[in-house]
Structures are given as structure tokens and as C-alpha cells.
Scaffold this motif. Structure first.
Motif, PDB file in Angstrom:
ATOM      1  N   LEU A  91       0.825  -1.656  -0.309  1.00  0.00           N
ATOM      2  CA  LEU A  91       0.059  -0.258   0.068  1.00  0.00           C
ATOM      3  C   LEU A  91       0.701   1.548  -0.087  1.00  0.00           C
ATOM      4  CD1 LEU A  91      -2.932  -1.766   3.092  1.00  0.00           C
ATOM      5  CD2 LEU A  91      -3.052  -0.840   0.002  1.00  0.00           C
ATOM      6  N   SER A  92       1.405   1.113   0.810  1.00  0.00           N
ATOM      7  CA  SER A  92       3.042   3.113   0.641  1.00  0.00           C
ATOM      8  C   SER A  92       3.761   2.533  -0.710  1.00  0.00           C
ATOM      9  CB  SER A  92       3.893   2.020   1.726  1.00  0.00           C
ATOM     10  OG  SER A  92       4.265   1.647   2.067  1.00  0.00           O
ATOM     11  N   GLY A  93       4.239   1.627  -1.383  1.00  0.00           N
ATOM     12  CA  GLY A  93       4.226   1.383  -2.168  1.00  0.00           C
ATOM     13  C   GLY A  93       3.453   2.187  -2.950  1.00  0.00           C
ATOM     14  N   PHE A  94       2.611   1.455  -3.347  1.00  0.00           N
ATOM     15  CA  PHE A  94       1.941   2.016  -4.431  1.00  0.00           C
ATOM     16  C   PHE A  94       1.325   3.287  -4.132  1.00  0.00           C
ATOM     17  CE2 PHE A  94      -2.489   3.027  -6.245  1.00  0.00           C
ATOM     18  CZ  PHE A  94      -2.364   2.774  -7.575  1.00  0.00           C
ATOM     19  N   GLY A  95       1.402   4.027  -2.791  1.00  0.00           N
ATOM     20  CA  GLY A  95       1.493   5.621  -2.749  1.00  0.00           C
ATOM     21  C   GLY A  95       2.362   5.943  -2.730  1.00  0.00           C
ATOM     22  N   MET A  96       3.926   5.759  -2.698  1.00  0.00           N
ATOM     23  CA  MET A  96       4.688   6.110  -3.770  1.00  0.00           C
ATOM     24  C   MET A  96       4.639   6.405  -5.266  1.00  0.00           C
ATOM     25  SD  MET A  96       7.289   7.592  -1.789  1.00  0.00           S
ATOM     26  CE  MET A  96       8.151   7.741  -3.048  1.00  0.00           C
ATOM     27  N   LEU A  97       4.128   5.539  -6.129  1.00  0.00           N
ATOM     28  CA  LEU A  97       4.147   5.486  -7.255  1.00  0.00           C
ATOM     29  C   LEU A  97       3.088   6.446  -7.804  1.00  0.00           C
ATOM     30  CD1 LEU A  97       4.746   3.978  -9.995  1.00  0.00           C
ATOM     31  CD2 LEU A  97       2.498   2.709  -9.352  1.00  0.00           C
ATOM     32  N   ALA A  98       2.073   6.871  -6.372  1.00  0.00           N
ATOM     33  CA  ALA A  98       1.073   7.713  -7.060  1.00  0.00           C
ATOM     34  C   ALA A  98       1.510   8.939  -7.365  1.00  0.00           C
ATOM     35  CB  ALA A  98      -0.177   7.257  -6.783  1.00  0.00           C
ATOM     36  N   LEU A  99       1.733   9.416  -6.170  1.00  0.00           N
ATOM     37  CA  LEU A  99       2.395  10.339  -6.043  1.00  0.00           C
ATOM     38  C   LEU A  99       3.407  11.041  -6.249  1.00  0.00           C
ATOM     39  CD1 LEU A  99       2.702  10.166  -1.474  1.00  0.00           C
ATOM     40  CD2 LEU A  99       0.746  11.934  -2.734  1.00  0.00           C
ATOM     41  N   VAL A 100       4.434  10.303  -6.662  1.00  0.00           N
ATOM     42  CA  VAL A 100       5.814  10.216  -8.136  1.00  0.00           C
ATOM     43  C   VAL A 100       5.270  10.517  -9.246  1.00  0.00           C
ATOM     44  CG1 VAL A 100       8.133   9.779  -8.372  1.00  0.00           C
ATOM     45  CG2 VAL A 100       7.188  10.058  -5.894  1.00  0.00           C
ATOM     46  N   TYR A 101       4.923   9.203  -9.778  1.00  0.00           N
ATOM     47  CA  TYR A 101       5.096   8.696 -11.187  1.00  0.00           C
ATOM     48  C   TYR A 101       3.809   9.111 -11.873  1.00  0.00           C
ATOM     49  CZ  TYR A 101      10.049   6.518 -10.060  1.00  0.00           C
ATOM     50  OH  TYR A 101      11.095   6.572 -10.477  1.00  0.00           O
ATOM     51  N   TYR A 102       2.588   8.909 -10.802  1.00  0.00           N
ATOM     52  CA  TYR A 102       1.514   9.423 -11.429  1.00  0.00           C
ATOM     53  C   TYR A 102       0.785  10.823 -11.302  1.00  0.00           C
ATOM     54  CZ  TYR A 102       0.067   4.530 -11.261  1.00  0.00           C
ATOM     55  OH  TYR A 102      -0.123   3.117 -12.020  1.00  0.00           O
ATOM     56  N   ALA A 103       1.646  12.023 -10.502  1.00  0.00           N
ATOM     57  CA  ALA A 103       1.030  13.192 -10.703  1.00  0.00           C
ATOM     58  C   ALA A 103       2.153  13.620 -10.883  1.00  0.00           C
ATOM     59  CB  ALA A 103       1.313  13.482  -8.665  1.00  0.00           C
ATOM     60  N   GLY A 104       3.771  12.999 -10.969  1.00  0.00           N
ATOM     61  CA  GLY A 104       4.739  13.947 -11.763  1.00  0.00           C
ATOM     62  C   GLY A 104       4.541  12.734 -12.956  1.00  0.00           C
ATOM     63  N   ALA A 105       4.240  12.918 -13.964  1.00  0.00           N
ATOM     64  CA  ALA A 105       3.920  11.804 -15.295  1.00  0.00           C
ATOM     65  C   ALA A 105       4.826  12.374 -16.349  1.00  0.00           C
ATOM     66  CB  ALA A 105       2.668  11.547 -15.193  1.00  0.00           C
ATOM     67  N   ASP A 106       4.319  13.746 -16.680  1.00  0.00           N
ATOM     68  CA  ASP A 106       5.392  14.885 -18.113  1.00  0.00           C
ATOM     69  C   ASP A 106       6.642  14.379 -16.963  1.00  0.00           C
ATOM     70  OD1 ASP A 106       5.154  15.809 -14.979  1.00  0.00           O
ATOM     71  OD2 ASP A 106       4.401  17.853 -16.531  1.00  0.00           O
ATOM     72  N   LEU A 107       7.082  14.275 -16.048  1.00  0.00           N
ATOM     73  CA  LEU A 107       8.605  13.944 -16.140  1.00  0.00           C
ATOM     74  C   LEU A 107       9.269  13.341 -15.801  1.00  0.00           C
ATOM     75  CD1 LEU A 107      10.153  16.679 -15.447  1.00  0.00           C
ATOM     76  CD2 LEU A 107       9.743  16.691 -12.776  1.00  0.00           C
ATOM     77  N   TYR A 108       8.114  11.887 -14.739  1.00  0.00           N
ATOM     78  CA  TYR A 108       9.079  10.658 -14.818  1.00  0.00           C
ATOM     79  C   TYR A 108       8.604   9.320 -15.118  1.00  0.00           C
ATOM     80  CZ  TYR A 108      10.924  13.472 -10.827  1.00  0.00           C
ATOM     81  OH  TYR A 108      11.589  14.012  -9.547  1.00  0.00           O
TER      82      TYR A 108
END
Length: 412
Positions: A91-108
Motif C-alpha cells: 500500500l505504501s509502495g503504491f502510494g509512492m507510485l501515485a505521488l511521484v510517478y502519477y502526479a509527476g507523470a510528465d517528468l518521471y
């Protein structure tokens, strides 16, 4: 806006910290129980139903541990279920995926040169791949192919190789590795959630009701637990890889990831064999070192430059010219890197230079020459998702300049 950026950064830090804490707890308990299970001893006079036992010492006390293949004659009032470590890690790993890679999709997440898609599409592909991975894996394990563990493991390995290649055709190199780790970790955590714990609860319920448990439940749970055992180390590598661009930011990144899975097998085989008191197969470390050397070599294989859709190799003469011309290095860094790596960054959402690295002057460039070489010259880690459009020729300029400067002794 400034306060929002700070709050968001601390939120990602908190979730990352939670992920690390729970990950340590899950991996630690997994390693411990595998070692315990393999090291059990049998003796005469053990309680009815006991399969083996082990004496251990830790923290100044002695522990006497006994394992029952099914259950003791009288069920204990309290049972500790090792499951939340797995669940919260995922759950925390998915949270990181959402916060970093989904929220910053254009960058990461999105690299237009790999696959030019919108943010919602990229996120949908990410979510679908994780769900599909578990369904495909579970279906294969339940099929007749799952009856032969060796054949099943070989098949699953080649599937992971295909997935590794597939992710590099969808996302940035950094995101491809992160997703391969998430893909594998999802399977591991789902094994606990859908198979191992439910099967154990069915066994406990049968025993309480006076029924004989189905032995197939234990066999299935054991198979999935074995898979988790061998997947743990590769997942750790993949989750840490975003700090090492020579792993994910190279043209052979999917092959490197494939070899990492083999390294996980050789290392775990050594520990499993030793814990089972069947010797210490030192050949596994030799194989591991050789695989790592191959990975190091793959990470620095000269790249093929592309222009107008046609591949061409940079000649040695061009590299020498580029290395001798610092002005090209300066122009590349100032034009492709300094909008973020500045004392007052000009990129939206970035309020301080990443990792405190400032690249605004000749002195800044020389001071951070090694990082520029690794992050943008030898790999594609920077700029993230190549948002500033740095070309292969410009990367070659950076790499050649640094390598020549090191040979000449002007940069240490």
C-alpha cells in the motif's frame, strides 16, 4: 504555491519512510522464517504432530521453536499472523507510485521519444499492467504448468524478461525499473493476501471444526512462498535503482534487469542451501560476480546515435573534437539542465535545485562533472523523461568531454 510544494515534498518523504519501514519488516520476517524452516531438526520424543524444532539465542535469551506441518493437538488461544508487513509495504509502495510517478507523470513516467501518450493513458497502462501481472501469474500457477515447480520457475523467468523489455517500450527508464519492481512486488503481496493467508485460515477453521484439512492448501501456499523467497532480492534492486542511472538509463536496461533476477536466484540459493545445512555452494557467488560484471559492461556499451530515423555511430574523431570544445558542454548544460539546476529554478513546481546541485557557471559544471557524466552523458537519467529534449549528440559531447578530461588529468 511555495507552501504547497513543501507540503507535497514532505508527504512523499513520509510515505517513502513508511514504505522503507514496512518493507524492512516484511523482508526481515520472510528471511527469518525461510532460514528457520530450512534449519529445523528432527529428534525422537517430539510432541505429536511436530515436524521439527530449533533452539536459538538472541538478546540474552533462549528460544525453543517447534513447527507443526498441520497443527498441534490443541490449538493455541493466540496466533500471530505475519501479513500486515506485506500489505502495508504494498500500500505504501503504491502510494509512492501515485505521488511521484502519477502526479509527476510528465517528468518521471512519460518519455515522448519512447511512447508519446497523455497522462491519463500512461497511468491507465501502469495500473492495468500491475493487475494483469497478478492475474496472468495466478492463472499459470493454477494451470497444469504449475505442477512442475522447476518448469514453472523457468517459464515465469522468461515472462519477467518479456515484461522488463515491455516496460522499457512504454515508460522512461527510471519508471520502467520502478514498474518492474512494482509488478513483481504486487505478485508477492497478492500471494500473501489471496493464497497464503486464506489457505492457512482454512486449515485453522478445519482443525477447529474437527475436519481434516486439505493438504493441497499447504502445498499451494508453500509454492507461492518459495516464489516470494526468490523474488525478494531483485525487487530490492529495482526499488533502489532510481538512484543509479547506469542501471536504468542505458539502452540495455531490460537485459540488466533480467540478469538481476538471475543474481537474486544465485544469492538466495546460497543462503537457502546453507540454512538447510547442505553445505555452502561457493559457485553461486562466482556466478553472481560474473553476472554483475556483465551488468557493469552493459551499462557502458557505446550508444548508437540516431538522426532522421537512421542509426549511426559516433566516430572517435568526433568524440575528440567534442571533448576539446568546452563551449559545447556549457551550451548543453545551460540549455538542457539549468532551468531546474539553478539557484532560482525556472521549472514549474520546482522551488529549489534538485539535490542542491546548481549548474549555472563554468565552475559549477566542473564541480559536478562526474554527476553530469553519469546522469546525462552515459545514461538517460537526466533530464527526467528528457523534458528538455537533449539529443544523443549532446549526450556524447558531455561524455567525451569528461572522459578526455579524466585522461588528461584536468578532472579527477
Amino acid at each position: 504555491m511555495y507552501e504547497y510544494a513543501i507540503a507535497w515534498d514532505w508527504l512523499t518523504f513520509a510515505v517513502r519512510w513508511l514504505h522503507v519501514i514496512t518493507g524492512i519488516a516484511w523482508i526481515g520476517s520472510s528471511f527469518y522464517f525461510v532460514a528457520l524452516d530450512l534449519g529445523l531438526r528432527q529428534r525422537s520424543g517430539m510432541p505429536v504432530g511436530a515436524y521439527g524444532e530449533e533452539w536459538q539465542v538472541h538478546g540474552g535469551g533462549f528460544y525453543h521453536i517447534q513447527k507443526y506441518l498441520v497443527a498441534p493437538e490443541n490449538m493455541p488461544e493466540h496466533l500471530i499472523w505475519f501479513k500486515w508487513e506485506s500489505y502495508v509495504t504494498w500500500l505504501s509502495g503504491f502510494g509512492m507510485l501515485a505521488l511521484v510517478y502519477y502526479a509527476g507523470a510528465d517528468l518521471y513516467l512519460i518519455d515522448p521519444s519512447v511512447l508519446d501518450v497523455s497522462k491519463p493513458t500512461a497511468i491507465a497502462i501502469s495500473l492495468a499492467s500491475l493487475g494483469f501481472g497478478w492475474l496472468a501469474y495466478d492463472t499459470i500457477c493454477r494451470s497444469p504448468l504449475g505442477n512442475d515447480n522447476t518448469r514453472l520457475m523457468v517459464l515465469l523467468y522468461f515472462i519477467l524478461v518479456a515484461v522488463a523489455w515491455g516496460y522499457t517500450q512504454l515508460f522512461t527508464g527510471r519508471a520502467a525499473y520502478l514498474h518492474l519492481g512494482a509488478f513483481t512486488a504486487t505478485i508477492m503481496s497478492a500471494n500473501v493476501f489471496f493464497i497464503i493467508i486464506p489457505n492457512q485460515k482454512k486449515v485453522v477453521a478445519d482443525l477447529i471444526a474437527g475436519r481434516t484439512p486439505d493438504p493441497a492448501l499447504g502445498k499451494q501456499a508453500k509454492q507461492r512462498s518459495t516464489h516470494n523467497n526468490y523474488l525478494t532480492l531483485p525487487v530490492l534492486f529495482l526499488m533502489l535503482s532510481n538512484h543509479y542511472p547506469l542501471a536504468f538509463g542505458t539502452q540495455y536496461n531490460w537485459i540488466i534487469a533480467s540478469l538481476v533476477f538471475l543474481m537474486g536466484v544465485t544469492i538466495r540459493h546460497w543462503f537457502n542451501t546453507q540454512h538447510a545445512r547442505k553445505g555452502a555452494p561457493t559457485w553461486t557467488w562466482l556466478v553472481t560476480v560474473l553476472l554483475f560484471i556483465v551488468i557493469m559492461w552493459l551499462s557502458t556499451v557505446p550508444k548508437v546515435l540516431t538522426e532522421g530515423g537512421e542509426a549511426r555511430a559516433a566516430t572517435a574523431e568526433q568524440a575528440v573534437v567534442a571533448a576539446a570544445d568546452f563551449s559545447k558542454v556549457r551550451d548543453t548544460v545551460l540549455g538542457r539542465c539549468s532551468m531546474c539546476h539553478a539557484r532560482e529554478p525556472g521549472w514549474e513546481g520546482i522551488v529549489v535545485p534538485p539535490k542542491g546541485v546548481v549548474l549555472e557557471s563554468d565552475g559549477d559544471i566542473v564541480e559536478h562533472a562526474r554527476e553530469i557524466y553519469l546522469q546525462a552523458g552515459r545514461s538517460h537519467a537526466m533530464p527526467p523523461a528528457n523534458v528538455t529534449g537533449i539529443t544523443e549528440e549532446e549526450r556524447q559531447v558531455l561524455a567525451s568531454w569528461y572522459e578526455t578530461a579524466v585522461k588528461e588529468g584536468t578532472i579527477q
